[in-house]
Structure formats: structure tokens, C-alpha cells
Design a protein around this motif. Structure first.
Motif, PDB file in Angstrom:
ATOM      1  N   GLY A 106      19.184  46.543  73.219  1.00 30.42           N
ATOM      2  CA  GLY A 106      18.099  45.580  73.140  1.00 30.42           C
ATOM      3  C   GLY A 106      16.728  46.157  73.464  1.00 30.42           C
ATOM      4  N   ARG A 107      16.707  47.253  74.213  1.00 31.56           N
ATOM      5  CA  ARG A 107      15.439  47.858  74.618  1.00 31.56           C
ATOM      6  C   ARG A 107      15.118  49.127  73.822  1.00 31.56           C
ATOM      7  NH1 ARG A 107      14.048  45.390  79.758  1.00 31.56           N
ATOM      8  NH2 ARG A 107      12.014  46.367  79.472  1.00 31.56           N
ATOM      9  N   MET A 108      15.871  49.384  72.745  1.00 34.19           N
ATOM     10  CA  MET A 108      15.643  50.599  71.952  1.00 34.19           C
ATOM     11  C   MET A 108      14.245  50.696  71.359  1.00 34.19           C
ATOM     12  SD  MET A 108      17.828  52.887  72.336  1.00 34.19           S
ATOM     13  CE  MET A 108      17.174  54.033  71.127  1.00 34.19           C
ATOM     14  N   PRO A 109      13.598  49.593  70.949  1.00 33.00           N
ATOM     15  CA  PRO A 109      12.218  49.753  70.471  1.00 33.00           C
ATOM     16  C   PRO A 109      11.314  50.412  71.528  1.00 33.00           C
ATOM     17  CG  PRO A 109      13.057  47.627  69.784  1.00 33.00           C
ATOM     18  CD  PRO A 109      14.085  48.221  70.722  1.00 33.00           C
ATOM     19  N   GLU A 110      11.500  50.051  72.810  1.00 38.21           N
ATOM     20  CA  GLU A 110      10.714  50.660  73.883  1.00 38.21           C
ATOM     21  C   GLU A 110      11.067  52.129  74.055  1.00 38.21           C
ATOM     22  OE1 GLU A 110      10.497  48.145  77.563  1.00 38.21           O
ATOM     23  OE2 GLU A 110      11.691  46.808  76.288  1.00 38.21           O
ATOM     24  N   VAL A 111      12.354  52.440  73.947  1.00 40.26           N
ATOM     25  CA  VAL A 111      12.803  53.826  74.077  1.00 40.26           C
ATOM     26  C   VAL A 111      12.220  54.674  72.945  1.00 40.26           C
ATOM     27  CG1 VAL A 111      14.825  55.356  73.980  1.00 40.26           C
ATOM     28  CG2 VAL A 111      14.932  53.227  75.305  1.00 40.26           C
ATOM     29  N   LEU A 112      12.273  54.155  71.730  1.00 35.31           N
ATOM     30  CA  LEU A 112      11.749  54.901  70.585  1.00 35.31           C
ATOM     31  C   LEU A 112      10.241  55.098  70.699  1.00 35.31           C
ATOM     32  CD1 LEU A 112      13.904  53.327  67.739  1.00 35.31           C
ATOM     33  CD2 LEU A 112      14.223  55.542  68.887  1.00 35.31           C
TER      34      LEU A 112
END
Length: 132
Positions: A106-112
Motif C-alpha cells: 500500500g505504501r509502494m508509491p512512497e517507496v518508489l
């Protein structure tokens, strides 16, 4: 009655380290997550955990079974049928793992975004970016 020693995963000699490694390693966590969904045969599990080799899946299942997290049931049929499912302990551990997996997904956009910023800063400084 013999009292169990306190377990401290941060101690190098603690037995819990091995189990934590089995559960949180790439193949262990994916295997546990797949088995949380349903009871599976070996090849079904191998297809579900995309990218795992037969050898790695076999080793992973043996380690998880030894730790009491996975139950292996061989059916006396021809050809032999072997099913794998989580034990109650395995189910409890998998539920915690799935919480972490869903959080990361769910937090992959922030990780990317963080990766892009990191790589851009390294590029500006002339330092090679980390491997993806």
C-alpha cells in the motif's frame, strides 16, 4: 517443571533467530502468505509463489515444517499426493506477515518516490545509484 529460557532475538545465540529467518526470508514469507489463503499441493504452491525454484520451495517447506508452522500431509494415493497447510501457530505468524506485506504494498508509491529521489541525488553527486 523445567523453565524455558527467555528468548531474545537480538542475541546471536537465541533459537528464535533461525525461525525469524525462516519466516521473514523472501521464500518463507511468500510461502506462508500463499498458504494463509488455502491448503495447497507442492506444484500449486510453486505456481503461486512465482519465481521460487523447486529446490528452494522444498527447503523452505522443510524449515517451516520443522518450526511447527506448516503441516505436511501425504495421502496414500497413486500417484502420491502431498498437501501443505499452516498450523495454528503458522496461521498466527502469517497473519502478522500479511499485515506487513499489505502495508508495504500500500505504501509502494512512497517507496518508489524515495528511490527516485535517492537515485537522482546520487546521479547529481556522481555516485552510482543503488541496484534496483
Amino acid at each position: 517443571m523445567v523453565e524455558e529460557p527467555a528468548f531474545d532475538v537480538f542475541s546471536r545465540h537465541c533459537a528464535s533467530r533461525g525461525t525469524l529467518e525462516h519466516v521473514t526470508g523472501r521464500w518463507g514469507s511468500l510461502t506462508m502468505g500463499a498458504l494463509h489463503e488455502e491448503r495447497l499441493r507442492f506444484n500449486e504452491l510453486r505456481r503461486r509463489v512465482d519465481g521460487v525454484s523447486e529446490k528452494m520451495l522444498s527447503q523452505t517447506l522443510h524449515a517451516l515444517e520443522r518450526d511447527g508452522l506448516v503441516h505436511r500431509e501425504a495421502q496414500p494415493t497413486n500417484p502420491p499426493r502431498v498437501d501443505y497447510e499452516l498450523t495454528p501457530l503458522g496461521r498466527a505468524v502469517a497473519e502478522q506477515l500479511l499485515g506487513l506485506i499489505h502495508l508495504v504494498e500500500g505504501r509502494m508509491p512512497e517507496v518508489l518516490d524515495a528511490r527516485r529521489r535517492y537515485d537522482a541525488a546520487r546521479e547529481e553527486a556522481g555516485t552510482p545509484a543503488a541496484s534496483r
